[in-house]
Design an enzyme around this catalytic site. Sequence first.
Site, PDB file in Angstrom:
ATOM      1  N   ASP A   3      -1.481 -18.512   1.183  1.00  0.00           N
ATOM      2  CA  ASP A   3      -2.394 -19.269   0.313  1.00  0.00           C
ATOM      3  C   ASP A   3      -3.094 -20.385   1.089  1.00  0.00           C
ATOM      4  OD1 ASP A   3       0.085 -20.508   0.483  1.00  0.00           O
ATOM      5  OD2 ASP A   3       0.203 -21.072  -1.635  1.00  0.00           O
TER       6      ASP A   3
ATOM      7  N   ASP B  12     -11.679  -9.811   4.733  1.00  0.00           N
ATOM      8  CA  ASP B  12     -12.916  -9.911   3.936  1.00  0.00           C
ATOM      9  C   ASP B  12     -13.331 -11.386   3.838  1.00  0.00           C
ATOM     10  OD1 ASP B  12     -13.002  -7.140   3.359  1.00  0.00           O
ATOM     11  OD2 ASP B  12     -13.686  -7.535   1.314  1.00  0.00           O
TER      12      ASP B  12
ATOM     13  N   TYR C  82       0.809  -1.211   0.000  1.00  0.00           N
ATOM     14  CA  TYR C  82       0.000   0.000   0.000  1.00  0.00           C
ATOM     15  C   TYR C  82       0.850   1.272   0.000  1.00  0.00           C
ATOM     16  CZ  TYR C  82      -4.514  -2.252   1.015  1.00  0.00           C
ATOM     17  OH  TYR C  82      -5.677  -2.975   0.948  1.00  0.00           O
TER      18      TYR C  82
ATOM     19  N   LYS D 244       4.319 -15.082   3.076  1.00  0.00           N
ATOM     20  CA  LYS D 244       4.564 -15.875   1.865  1.00  0.00           C
ATOM     21  C   LYS D 244       6.081 -16.081   1.786  1.00  0.00           C
ATOM     22  CE  LYS D 244       3.294 -17.819  -2.047  1.00  0.00           C
ATOM     23  NZ  LYS D 244       2.530 -19.084  -2.104  1.00  0.00           N
TER      24      LYS D 244
ATOM     25  N   ASP E  10      -5.913  -7.376   4.474  1.00  0.00           N
ATOM     26  CA  ASP E  10      -7.085  -6.827   3.782  1.00  0.00           C
ATOM     27  C   ASP E  10      -7.894  -7.980   3.188  1.00  0.00           C
ATOM     28  OD1 ASP E  10      -8.734  -4.815   2.617  1.00  0.00           O
ATOM     29  OD2 ASP E  10      -7.738  -5.177   0.694  1.00  0.00           O
TER      30      ASP E  10
HETATM   31  C1  IPM Z   1     -10.325  -1.782   4.126  1.00  0.00           C
HETATM   32  C2  IPM Z   1     -10.541  -1.196   2.765  1.00  0.00           C
HETATM   33  C3  IPM Z   1      -9.408  -0.209   2.469  1.00  0.00           C
HETATM   34  C4  IPM Z   1      -8.110  -0.994   2.466  1.00  0.00           C
HETATM   35  C5  IPM Z   1      -9.573   0.604   1.159  1.00  0.00           C
HETATM   36  C6  IPM Z   1     -10.906   1.291   1.074  1.00  0.00           C
HETATM   37  C7  IPM Z   1      -8.447   1.577   0.976  1.00  0.00           C
HETATM   38  O1  IPM Z   1     -10.625  -2.188   1.814  1.00  0.00           O
HETATM   39  O2  IPM Z   1     -10.279  -1.007   5.102  1.00  0.00           O
HETATM   40  O3  IPM Z   1     -10.232  -2.996   4.246  1.00  0.00           O
HETATM   41  O4  IPM Z   1      -7.751  -1.593   1.448  1.00  0.00           O
HETATM   42  O5  IPM Z   1      -7.452  -0.990   3.495  1.00  0.00           O
HETATM   43 MN    MN Z   2     -10.673  -4.222   2.636  1.00  0.00          MN
END
Ligand code: IPM
Ligand code: MN
Length: 369
Positions: A221, A249, A141, A189, A245
């Site tokens: 992975d 999710d 990032y 990794k 990240d």
């Molecule tokens: C998160 C989001 C952010 C990230 C984006 C919106 C920049 O996906 O907070 O998980 O990638 O960190």
């Molecule tokens: Mn995210």
Amino acid sequence: MRLKIAILAGDGIGPEVTNEAVNILKAVAEFGGHDFTFVPLLIGGVAITATGSPLPTATLDACLECDAALMGAVGDNKFNELTPDKRPEAGLLQIRQALGGFANLRPSIAFPALAINSPLRPEITEGVNILFVRELLGGLYFGSPRAWDKAKGEAWNTMRYNKAEVTRVARVAFELARKRSKKVTSVDKANVLEVSQLWRATVTEVAKDYPDVTLEHQLVDSMAMHLMNIPRNFDVVLTENLFGDILTDESAVITGSLGMLPSATLGGTVNLYEPVHGSAPDIAGTGKANPLGTILTAAMLLRHSANLEQDAAAIESAVNKVLAAGHRTADIARGNAAGQHLVSTSEMGKLVHQALAEIIDQRQSMHAV
Ligand code: IPM
Ligand code: MN
């Protein structure tokens, strides 16, 4: 207790969900006789529209004057053509960097009432309570060099970490593990990337200071697979920015909806609190957004920035109670399963408020006897 909280509602469903979280914080202040002030500030797409910048200086300056910052979400399809440094998301990345919090805590808890919402079988999700510690200020990032050379048709980013950056976030993970089941899973990794070899070596070194905590390493992975197969095996999961990240999710599958996940970013000058979900422009303004991720984020704010553990726990119990009673926003409603009651964003907020009032009432009458 006095607390000044920056409110960065942002884009899409951000304003709707933060509004409900603020109402809950106001209730906590009222019940406990606290003095909370809320400072609304622009960030993301709405800030670009109003000022030309995704993070106006006024927003950052005001945040630095606050005790904590509560975010909604940023992101608006209107700005999809802009380069990453000009998009709404840049505002979020800049504020993360400016506030300096490097340890992003993302709990993934399987709420019993939502077991049927996960595509995973209930016996797999039952009892899952994972705390991800995502490094938030390094890796791909923020690493340089980065560029898109359009003439050459080539683009590159850099996953870069130094030992100090890994050490400080690893310490946060080990400290938290001490208060939980004393196990850290570090994800990297290291079979391919030097940056992950540094990560693994550093985490292993930090672990020596925590002989009471078990450390295991997983490759990202296979971790992605284990997380769905045997999520109960994990307690504190420590990982770098991008892996964190993605894995957080993924872990939303365990909880039934991304709308349920809160987060807290610690270690900076001002701690930053944001739900894990995005701005969901497709459902903005329809009353379909789930405010529980942001309400649970507000609970984390009380826990980590105000030391109001009892109130944080009361909010979490209130959420549990509302879910157990069958109330569901659209994302966590499951077909027409019996006992469910579909509610809007604001109705969900009111239900949590009511449940919280009851819990706090009970607490106070117990103290009175
Ligand atoms: C998160 C989001 C952010 C990230 C984006 C919106 C920049 O996906 O907070 O998980 O990638 O960190
Ligand atoms: Mn995210």
